[in-house]
Design a protein around this motif. Structure first.
Motif, PDB file in Angstrom:
ATOM      1  N   LEU A 258       2.958  14.475   0.717  1.00 47.26           N
ATOM      2  CA  LEU A 258       2.901  14.152   2.206  1.00 47.26           C
ATOM      3  C   LEU A 258       1.342  13.289   2.362  1.00 47.26           C
ATOM      4  O   LEU A 258       1.281  12.773   3.305  1.00 47.26           O
ATOM      5  N   THR A 259       0.511  13.847   1.753  1.00 45.47           N
ATOM      6  CA  THR A 259      -0.880  13.483   1.867  1.00 45.47           C
ATOM      7  C   THR A 259      -1.238  12.434   0.979  1.00 45.47           C
ATOM      8  O   THR A 259      -2.425  12.094   0.906  1.00 45.47           O
ATOM      9  N   LYS A 260      -0.452  12.194  -0.147  1.00 44.45           N
ATOM     10  CA  LYS A 260      -1.000  11.245  -1.142  1.00 44.45           C
ATOM     11  C   LYS A 260      -1.231   9.759  -0.578  1.00 44.45           C
ATOM     12  O   LYS A 260      -0.435   9.425   0.116  1.00 44.45           O
TER      13      LYS A 260
ATOM     14  N   LEU B 203       1.509   3.290   7.550  1.00 47.11           N
ATOM     15  CA  LEU B 203       2.016   4.791   7.750  1.00 47.11           C
ATOM     16  C   LEU B 203       2.516   5.365   6.749  1.00 47.11           C
ATOM     17  O   LEU B 203       2.124   6.746   6.140  1.00 47.11           O
ATOM     18  N   LYS B 204       3.246   4.776   5.889  1.00 44.91           N
ATOM     19  CA  LYS B 204       3.740   5.348   4.774  1.00 44.91           C
ATOM     20  C   LYS B 204       2.591   5.835   3.447  1.00 44.91           C
ATOM     21  O   LYS B 204       2.623   6.859   3.029  1.00 44.91           O
TER      22      LYS B 204
ATOM     23  N   SER C  55      -4.403  17.464  -1.936  1.00 43.79           N
ATOM     24  CA  SER C  55      -4.028  16.067  -2.334  1.00 43.79           C
ATOM     25  C   SER C  55      -4.409  15.608  -3.513  1.00 43.79           C
ATOM     26  O   SER C  55      -3.605  14.777  -4.398  1.00 43.79           O
TER      27      SER C  55
ATOM     28  N   VAL D 254       8.752   1.034  14.692  1.00 44.80           N
ATOM     29  CA  VAL D 254       8.671   1.169  13.596  1.00 44.80           C
ATOM     30  C   VAL D 254       7.392   2.442  13.503  1.00 44.80           C
ATOM     31  O   VAL D 254       7.156   3.523  12.998  1.00 44.80           O
TER      32      VAL D 254
ATOM     33  N   ARG E 268      -0.520   5.991   4.321  1.00 47.05           N
ATOM     34  CA  ARG E 268      -1.728   6.398   4.831  1.00 47.05           C
ATOM     35  C   ARG E 268      -2.825   5.461   4.966  1.00 47.05           C
ATOM     36  O   ARG E 268      -3.840   5.905   4.389  1.00 47.05           O
TER      37      ARG E 268
ATOM     38  N   LEU F 279       8.155   6.282  12.599  1.00 44.51           N
ATOM     39  CA  LEU F 279       7.364   7.172  11.273  1.00 44.51           C
ATOM     40  C   LEU F 279       6.599   8.226  11.925  1.00 44.51           C
ATOM     41  O   LEU F 279       6.473   9.261  11.130  1.00 44.51           O
TER      42      LEU F 279
ATOM     43  N   VAL G 161      12.225   0.096   9.498  1.00 51.06           N
ATOM     44  CA  VAL G 161      11.179   0.570   8.872  1.00 51.06           C
ATOM     45  C   VAL G 161      10.938   0.184   7.609  1.00 51.06           C
ATOM     46  O   VAL G 161      10.010   0.382   6.972  1.00 51.06           O
TER      47      VAL G 161
ATOM     48  N   ALA H  71       7.287  -3.559  15.860  1.00 45.75           N
ATOM     49  CA  ALA H  71       6.045  -2.691  15.128  1.00 45.75           C
ATOM     50  C   ALA H  71       5.728  -1.315  15.710  1.00 45.75           C
ATOM     51  O   ALA H  71       5.767  -0.513  15.182  1.00 45.75           O
TER      52      ALA H  71
ATOM     53  N   GLY I 234      11.255  -2.937   6.933  1.00 45.55           N
ATOM     54  CA  GLY I 234      10.670  -4.145   7.245  1.00 45.55           C
ATOM     55  C   GLY I 234      11.332  -5.584   6.896  1.00 45.55           C
ATOM     56  O   GLY I 234      10.975  -6.352   6.861  1.00 45.55           O
TER      57      GLY I 234
ATOM     58  N   ARG J  82       5.008  -7.734  11.175  1.00 51.26           N
ATOM     59  CA  ARG J  82       4.099  -6.614  11.818  1.00 51.26           C
ATOM     60  C   ARG J  82       4.902  -5.231  11.597  1.00 51.26           C
ATOM     61  O   ARG J  82       4.318  -4.430  11.214  1.00 51.26           O
ATOM     62  N   ALA J  83       6.181  -5.190  11.703  1.00 55.01           N
ATOM     63  CA  ALA J  83       6.946  -4.101  11.288  1.00 55.01           C
ATOM     64  C   ALA J  83       6.738  -3.684  10.222  1.00 55.01           C
ATOM     65  O   ALA J  83       6.479  -2.540   9.910  1.00 55.01           O
ATOM     66  N   ALA J  84       6.927  -4.429   9.080  1.00 50.87           N
ATOM     67  CA  ALA J  84       6.679  -3.954   7.953  1.00 50.87           C
ATOM     68  C   ALA J  84       5.104  -3.552   7.413  1.00 50.87           C
ATOM     69  O   ALA J  84       5.016  -2.560   6.829  1.00 50.87           O
TER      70      ALA J  84
ATOM     71  N   VAL K 182       3.412  -2.180   9.555  1.00 55.00           N
ATOM     72  CA  VAL K 182       3.094  -0.843  10.313  1.00 55.00           C
ATOM     73  C   VAL K 182       3.809   0.005   9.325  1.00 55.00           C
ATOM     74  O   VAL K 182       3.403   1.028   8.846  1.00 55.00           O
ATOM     75  N   ALA K 183       4.886  -0.103   8.912  1.00 50.33           N
ATOM     76  CA  ALA K 183       5.740   0.716   7.875  1.00 50.33           C
ATOM     77  C   ALA K 183       4.862   1.124   6.506  1.00 50.33           C
ATOM     78  O   ALA K 183       4.553   2.444   6.295  1.00 50.33           O
TER      79      ALA K 183
ATOM     80  N   LEU L 160      -2.177  -2.445  15.312  1.00 50.16           N
ATOM     81  CA  LEU L 160      -0.671  -2.689  15.064  1.00 50.16           C
ATOM     82  C   LEU L 160       0.109  -1.519  14.852  1.00 50.16           C
ATOM     83  O   LEU L 160       0.923  -1.460  15.722  1.00 50.16           O
ATOM     84  N   VAL L 161      -0.591  -0.589  14.548  1.00 52.38           N
ATOM     85  CA  VAL L 161       0.323   0.739  14.496  1.00 52.38           C
ATOM     86  C   VAL L 161       0.425   1.561  15.902  1.00 52.38           C
ATOM     87  O   VAL L 161       1.242   1.980  15.996  1.00 52.38           O
ATOM     88  N   GLU L 162      -0.758   1.025  16.620  1.00 51.54           N
ATOM     89  CA  GLU L 162      -0.370   1.621  18.176  1.00 51.54           C
ATOM     90  C   GLU L 162       0.763   0.616  18.662  1.00 51.54           C
ATOM     91  O   GLU L 162       0.998   1.023  20.038  1.00 51.54           O
TER      92      GLU L 162
END
Lengths: 219, 219
Positions: free
Chosen positions: A149-151, A214-215, B104, B210, A217, B214, B171, B207, B173, A206-208, A210-211, A170-172
């Motif tokens: 999860l943290t990698k 977050l994925k 990690s 997504v 990190r 997540l 998600v 965005a 994208g 943008r959606a991609a 953000v994905a 963007l993530v916001e």
DNA sequence: CGTCACGTCACCAAAATAGGCGAGGAAGGC
DNA sequence: GCCTTCCTCGCCTATTTTGGTGACGTGACG
């Protein structure tokens, strides 16, 4: 670490024989109070709701043998009616799926039923003291999950400071206009940054982005 | 669980006294091979690179006493040159930050220096067998972190099946057109679903949807 | 039988975005 | 000095997205 008061333990276990074995473990000589034991979660919950705070358990040994609906939902209820109670799962399942869900639900410990009696007693005390007793293989699963999860990003991207700022906004979920305001620049500038960011992240929306952020990190 | 062969343990610890204490723990009577001990990670790594596979350690006890740059970067190097080696951190720090970063980075276990000698020996064996030995408070931190990382939506949303499908594709994208293809419907339909989804998620852009998906683990 | 949630499709217009181009200035490395 | 990176700003257009409205069929539920 000598227990000044006996640890109040409750037991939920549907197999009669095993339940009685657990119950017999709980003796004052071992620092444990005589333990109420229940064959199913419903009666335990009913008793818990009716119990005064002084009689509520410090530790709950919870069997989640039944697949599907089995005991994980119970955890939330227990937390609600006895917030200080530490819950230790006792089960035969050791797949990451079940372990993860139990911990998400709020379990503190996770023991396999193959554990020795002495280990269970130790675990109860450890849980009561705020620790998280786990069977070795369970601990390994937990560590593995946490590592996963943290990698960080598989192929690390090097974003410029402004690009990184932009990505965070963007993530916001902000729009280009809002981002421009926050970054104190023209909307054209955010546009440029966005394009460069997309190129670096190898996305086209943008959606991609953000994905990916977050994925992997990146924020 | 009787060890058929001695567990090969290496030690990295800068304090002379403590290092020798650890080294003295590693005896054949305890199922451990005589342990090479190093005062710093560099010499250990040099030795590791030069060592034939047959002499590489099964377990590495790694002190990460130095704050900042200290030993976590080492973990990746060790994994590269001795992929099968299990790494057990041995330190005085028990804040979630350090624990999380160690895991990690690929550490299997995490012991506090307050651990008893016997506990360290047990931990080495446990690590060698694929377990993840942790001091109780460390285990609690790990469980707490995992629970935090996997906690579900604060205010759960009930998405219809199609909306859920749509969200998953968002998600990934995909564009509206691609989503329409994947879902085998008209692009107008995806548009409708998207609007309804936005309303339920309380967002106004893909965005943001997504991000919400997540962060709140809606997928 | 009515109602409600759901999925499907459509039309519309305003707004935002994706993406290409150029260009100036500042900072830092060689 | 030159070169590169980064930040900044602008113009352009095609496409997408957002958001509103209406509509039809289905199945579930009371």
């Amino acid at each position: 670490m000598k227990p000044e008061t006996l640890v109040k333990t409750w037991i939920v276990e549907d197999h009669d024989t095993f339940r009685r074995s657990l119950q017999r473990l709980c003796t004052p000589e071992r620092g444990l109070a005589i333990a109420p034991a229940f064959a199913n979660a419903e009666t335990m919950l009913a008793t818990l709701k009716a119990a005064p705070d002084s009689q509520k358990p410090d530790v709950l040994l919870l069997d989640v043998g039944l697949p599907g609906r089995g005991g994980l939902e119970i955890i939330a209820d227990v937390h609600q009616h006895a917030p200080q109670c530490r819950i230790v799962i006792l089960t035969v399942f050791e797949d990451e799926e079940k372990i993860g869900r139990a911990i998400s639900a709020g379990a503190s410990g996770y023991l396999l039923k193959t554990s020795r009696a002495e280990t269970v007693v130790e675990a109860i005390h450890e849980a009561a003291q705020g620790g998280s007793p786990m069977s070795p293989s369970v601990a390994a699963s937990v560590v593995k999950m946490l590592a996963k999860l943290t990698k960080p990003a598989a192929q690390p991207v090097s974003l410029s400071p402004r690009e990184h700022d932009l990505l965070k906004l963007l993530v916001e979920g902000l729009t280009a206009k809002e981002i421009a305001e926050r970054m104190q620049v023209s909307i054209h500038t955010t546009s440029t940054h966005t394009r460069n960011l997309f190129t670096k992240l190898n996305v086209h929306s943008r959606a991609a982005a953000v994905a990916r952020a977050l994925k992997d990190r990146l924020v």
